[in-house]
Enzyme design. Sequence first.
Site, PDB file in Angstrom:
ATOM      1  N   ARG A  63       0.790  -1.229   0.000  1.00  0.00           N
ATOM      2  CA  ARG A  63       0.000   0.000   0.000  1.00  0.00           C
ATOM      3  C   ARG A  63       0.820   1.276   0.000  1.00  0.00           C
ATOM      4  O   ARG A  63       0.542   2.204  -0.751  1.00  0.00           O
ATOM      5  CB  ARG A  63      -0.914   0.061   1.238  1.00  0.00           C
ATOM      6  N   THR A  64       1.812   1.336   0.868  1.00  0.00           N
ATOM      7  CA  THR A  64       2.531   2.604   0.992  1.00  0.00           C
ATOM      8  C   THR A  64       3.285   2.904  -0.309  1.00  0.00           C
ATOM      9  O   THR A  64       3.227   4.013  -0.832  1.00  0.00           O
ATOM     10  CB  THR A  64       3.487   2.561   2.208  1.00  0.00           C
TER      11      THR A  64
ATOM     12  N   LYS B 232      25.313  -6.192  -3.120  1.00  0.00           N
ATOM     13  CA  LYS B 232      26.777  -6.332  -3.225  1.00  0.00           C
ATOM     14  C   LYS B 232      27.491  -5.744  -2.025  1.00  0.00           C
ATOM     15  O   LYS B 232      28.710  -5.743  -1.952  1.00  0.00           O
ATOM     16  CB  LYS B 232      27.281  -5.628  -4.491  1.00  0.00           C
TER      17      LYS B 232
ATOM     18  N   ARG C 239      11.546   3.689   2.745  1.00  0.00           N
ATOM     19  CA  ARG C 239      11.214   2.721   3.808  1.00  0.00           C
ATOM     20  C   ARG C 239      12.432   1.826   4.020  1.00  0.00           C
ATOM     21  O   ARG C 239      12.986   1.298   3.062  1.00  0.00           O
ATOM     22  CB  ARG C 239      10.016   1.870   3.422  1.00  0.00           C
TER      23      ARG C 239
ATOM     24  N   HIS D  58       5.823   5.860  11.254  1.00  0.00           N
ATOM     25  CA  HIS D  58       5.216   5.774   9.921  1.00  0.00           C
ATOM     26  C   HIS D  58       4.276   6.980   9.773  1.00  0.00           C
ATOM     27  O   HIS D  58       3.053   6.832   9.763  1.00  0.00           O
ATOM     28  CB  HIS D  58       4.460   4.446   9.819  1.00  0.00           C
TER      29      HIS D  58
END
Length: 304
Positions: A54-55, A83, A105, A133
């Site tokens: 969703r975000t 890497k 995020r 959040h």
Amino acid sequence: MITDVISALDLDRKSVELILNEAESMRNQLYGKRCLHIADEKIVITVFLEPSTRTRLSFQFAATYLGAKAIDFGTTEISSIQKGETFEDTIRMVDGYEPDAIVLRQSVPGNAKRAAEISAAPVINAGDGANEHPTQALTDMYTIKREIGRVNGLTIGLMGDLKHGRTVSSLSYMLDKFDENTVIYIAPDELQVSNEVVSKLKNLKYKKSDRVDGVMEDLDVLYVTRIQKERFIDNAEYERLKGSYIINRDFLEKFKRRPIIMHPLPRIDELASDVDNMKEAKYFEQAKNGVYVRMALLKEIMNL
Ligand code: NCD
């Protein structure tokens, strides 16, 4: 002016009100259209180093609806993080391409702030581990305002994994900016809200409860959250606590006065699908509202 959005604590009440009003305006302006063309020259990059549906998608849709280009960083598996490239170098690189906003995020609390220090482009924290959040909390506030008509004088039950849930801390900080709100933190002791979160509250009245039954009829909103499996160090503890509370239709129908039901999603088994077509169920609207809120936020952050 809103610049980086790292914590719900950084936004003052006026800025929150501005975003909530702007979100409603975005919804109205977008009605029947595919694009508002107010950000045609802009580029937004979503950098999601932890899973999200969703975000990530609502930010990409929000940018696209505004007319901006939405570029996605891709998964950590296909990037140089695989890497061994450091977080700092990754952010410096991304910022070097000159995006107009970075939506980030990742799992380390505090690294959203670190990214904002490194980058020239504004950074929006789309979740930093178990910490915060803020854009979910804005979405939650907008949903409460649309459904109930106000964001003050409310009693809100926050239920579930309050210890690890970042939506819970950010929403508490948002509610704290308004008047006469009460939060009831409903969770087994092991998953109760942290002292760190409640120590930052100034205005919000709160109590803790380990049972939902006794408080149901006091609530205007019941905000259910998932047990955050990925944050448990001890898997046996997760197994013991999962399923410690379940909201389903039978349970809700026991009460005469019922709150609206919200959930940031994804749900696992704490919220049964037989609630979905009850009139109190608002979580899919809540998910959709995230697009308008993020349009409003991107518009403000890009000075449009
Ligand atoms: C929440 C999150 O990522 O913190 N989901 C979301 O953004 N809608 C809640 C969760 O994952 O449980």
